[in-house]
Design a protein around this motif. Structure first.
Motif, PDB file in Angstrom:
ATOM      1  N   THR A  99       1.008  -1.640   0.091  1.00 47.79           N
ATOM      2  CA  THR A  99      -0.366   0.076   0.023  1.00 47.79           C
ATOM      3  C   THR A  99       0.569   1.108   0.161  1.00 47.79           C
ATOM      4  N   HIS A 100       2.033   1.156   0.438  1.00 48.73           N
ATOM      5  CA  HIS A 100       2.572   3.123   1.133  1.00 48.73           C
ATOM      6  C   HIS A 100       3.335   2.463  -0.460  1.00 48.73           C
ATOM      7  N   ALA A 101       3.865   1.629  -0.785  1.00 53.75           N
ATOM      8  CA  ALA A 101       4.433   1.744  -1.993  1.00 53.75           C
ATOM      9  C   ALA A 101       4.025   1.791  -3.124  1.00 53.75           C
ATOM     10  N   ARG A 102       2.593   1.897  -3.156  1.00 54.56           N
ATOM     11  CA  ARG A 102       1.625   2.167  -4.520  1.00 54.56           C
ATOM     12  C   ARG A 102       1.133   3.523  -3.749  1.00 54.56           C
ATOM     13  N   ARG A 103       1.316   4.502  -2.755  1.00 52.15           N
ATOM     14  CA  ARG A 103       1.076   5.236  -2.991  1.00 52.15           C
ATOM     15  C   ARG A 103       2.638   6.710  -2.857  1.00 52.15           C
ATOM     16  N   VAL A 104       3.025   5.532  -2.608  1.00 50.47           N
ATOM     17  CA  VAL A 104       4.726   6.999  -3.154  1.00 50.47           C
ATOM     18  C   VAL A 104       4.741   6.900  -4.599  1.00 50.47           C
ATOM     19  N   ALA A 105       4.104   6.012  -5.384  1.00 50.19           N
ATOM     20  CA  ALA A 105       4.608   5.465  -6.849  1.00 50.19           C
ATOM     21  C   ALA A 105       3.230   6.167  -7.785  1.00 50.19           C
ATOM     22  N   GLY A 106       1.782   6.708  -6.866  1.00 51.86           N
ATOM     23  CA  GLY A 106       0.970   7.489  -7.474  1.00 51.86           C
ATOM     24  C   GLY A 106       0.877   8.903  -7.487  1.00 51.86           C
ATOM     25  N   ASN A 107       2.252   9.294  -6.024  1.00 53.04           N
ATOM     26  CA  ASN A 107       2.451  10.672  -5.868  1.00 53.04           C
ATOM     27  C   ASN A 107       3.756  10.929  -7.146  1.00 53.04           C
ATOM     28  N   ALA A 108       4.589  10.300  -6.785  1.00 53.58           N
ATOM     29  CA  ALA A 108       5.861  10.265  -7.743  1.00 53.58           C
ATOM     30  C   ALA A 108       5.080  11.117  -9.005  1.00 53.58           C
ATOM     31  N   LYS A 109       4.186  10.246  -9.748  1.00 57.31           N
ATOM     32  CA  LYS A 109       3.617  10.012 -11.422  1.00 57.31           C
ATOM     33  C   LYS A 109       2.665  11.637 -11.078  1.00 57.31           C
TER      34      LYS A 109
END
Length: 115
Positions: free
Chosen positions: A22-32
């Motif tokens: 969940t954390h990795a998906r959130r970080v990837a979404g913010n970066a994108k």
């Protein structure tokens, strides 16, 4: 029969794994999202600044303001310009240096000198 410790450890491991995903998906979404936002900002700056602007023309105020915001956001120093940037007509010309005509670096002269 599996012990309760094993079941609780497995459940804990699964929960930690799900939290990490969940954390990795959130970080990837913010970066994108940040990348897309910067891409659109760059496109706007290119439109407002124009790709065909002459290199000697002073930088437009909007680009200077964007550069200043960028530097301040990253904690970089922002140079202060006491006077406006001179235009091309105000810059000194490229006058020949004294002694340029006296120096002959042609190949024939060098070859004759080395004999």
């Amino acid at each position: 029969m599996p012990s309760r410790e094993f079941e609780s450890a497995a459940a804990s491991f699964q929960r930690i794994g799900q939290d990490a995903v969940t954390h990795a998906r959130r970080v990837a979404g913010n970066a994108k999202a940040r990348s897309q936002r910067r891409h659109s900002e760059n496109a706007e700056l290119l439109k407002s600044g124009g790709r065909g602007a002459k290199s000697a023309d002073p930088t437009p105020g909007s680009l200077r303001a964007a550069a200043e915001r960028f530097r301040r956001a990253r904690g970089l120093t922002v140079p202060t310009v006491p006077d406006p940037v001179p235009s091309r007509s105000q810059l000194p010309g490229n006058a020949p240096r004294p002694g340029d005509d006296d120096e002959d670096f042609s190949q024939m002269r060098i070859m004759k000198r080395d004999r």
